[in-house]
Design a protein around this motif. Structure first.
Motif, PDB file in Angstrom:
ATOM      1  N   LEU A  30      23.702  20.746  -3.610  1.00  0.00           N
ATOM      2  CA  LEU A  30      24.269  19.815  -2.625  1.00  0.00           C
ATOM      3  C   LEU A  30      24.661  18.507  -3.282  1.00  0.00           C
ATOM      4  O   LEU A  30      25.761  17.991  -3.063  1.00  0.00           O
ATOM      5  CB  LEU A  30      23.238  19.516  -1.527  1.00  0.00           C
ATOM      6  N   LEU A  31      23.776  17.959  -4.090  1.00  0.00           N
ATOM      7  CA  LEU A  31      24.072  16.702  -4.773  1.00  0.00           C
ATOM      8  C   LEU A  31      25.285  16.846  -5.686  1.00  0.00           C
ATOM      9  O   LEU A  31      26.127  15.945  -5.755  1.00  0.00           O
ATOM     10  CB  LEU A  31      22.845  16.219  -5.554  1.00  0.00           C
ATOM     11  N   ASP A  32      25.404  17.976  -6.352  1.00  0.00           N
ATOM     12  CA  ASP A  32      26.552  18.221  -7.228  1.00  0.00           C
ATOM     13  C   ASP A  32      27.854  18.343  -6.446  1.00  0.00           C
ATOM     14  O   ASP A  32      28.927  18.078  -6.981  1.00  0.00           O
ATOM     15  CB  ASP A  32      26.344  19.487  -8.064  1.00  0.00           C
ATOM     16  N   SER A  33      27.768  18.751  -5.179  1.00  0.00           N
ATOM     17  CA  SER A  33      28.976  18.939  -4.379  1.00  0.00           C
ATOM     18  C   SER A  33      29.582  17.620  -3.904  1.00  0.00           C
ATOM     19  O   SER A  33      30.704  17.597  -3.421  1.00  0.00           O
ATOM     20  CB  SER A  33      28.690  19.857  -3.191  1.00  0.00           C
ATOM     21  N   GLY A  34      28.831  16.539  -4.009  1.00  0.00           N
ATOM     22  CA  GLY A  34      29.370  15.214  -3.690  1.00  0.00           C
ATOM     23  C   GLY A  34      28.970  14.684  -2.320  1.00  0.00           C
ATOM     24  O   GLY A  34      28.549  15.431  -1.434  1.00  0.00           O
ATOM     25  N   THR A  35      29.152  13.400  -2.178  1.00  0.00           N
ATOM     26  CA  THR A  35      28.745  12.690  -0.967  1.00  0.00           C
ATOM     27  C   THR A  35      29.430  13.232   0.278  1.00  0.00           C
ATOM     28  O   THR A  35      28.786  13.406   1.321  1.00  0.00           O
ATOM     29  CB  THR A  35      29.023  11.185  -1.108  1.00  0.00           C
TER      30      THR A  35
END
Length: 107
Positions: A30-35
């Motif tokens: 999730l964090l890698d997928s962006g804000t």
């Protein structure tokens, strides 16, 4: 003695999982997928919780509320905002009535 679960414990777990590999951690992916993606997931879960509430679906509301809290904490992690800062803000706001607090924000 039984371990007591808390939002603090979940925030710590999320911070720990932020350092994991994405293929082993949903949080990291999730964090890698962006804000924007994290915010979208948070919004989807909040909407699903609202629908469950309107439908008086207690079990659904419980599960969706858990999803909301998790995704909010991931969003806070992404934004660099510690949970304690949010708790402190809530404490500050409860020093006055809700109407007074809202008026102080110009709303």
């Amino acid at each position: 003695m039984t371990d007591v679960f808390s939002l603090d414990a979940l925030a710590i777990l999320i911070a720990r999982r932020a350092g994991a590999e994405a293929d082993q951690s949903y949080t990291r992916s999730l964090l890698d997928s962006g804000t924007a993606r994290i915010a979208k997931k948070f919004g989807e879960e909040a909407f699903e919780a609202a629908i469950a509430a309107v439908e008086r679906d207690r079990a659904g509301l419980k599960m969706e509320a858990a999803d909301v809290l998790y995704h909010l904490l991931v969003l806070l992690q992404d934004g660099g905002v510690p949970l304690q800062d949010v708790v402190d803000e809530l404490a500050r706001r409860t020093q006055q009535s809700g109407h007074q607090e809202k008026a102080s924000r110009g709303g």
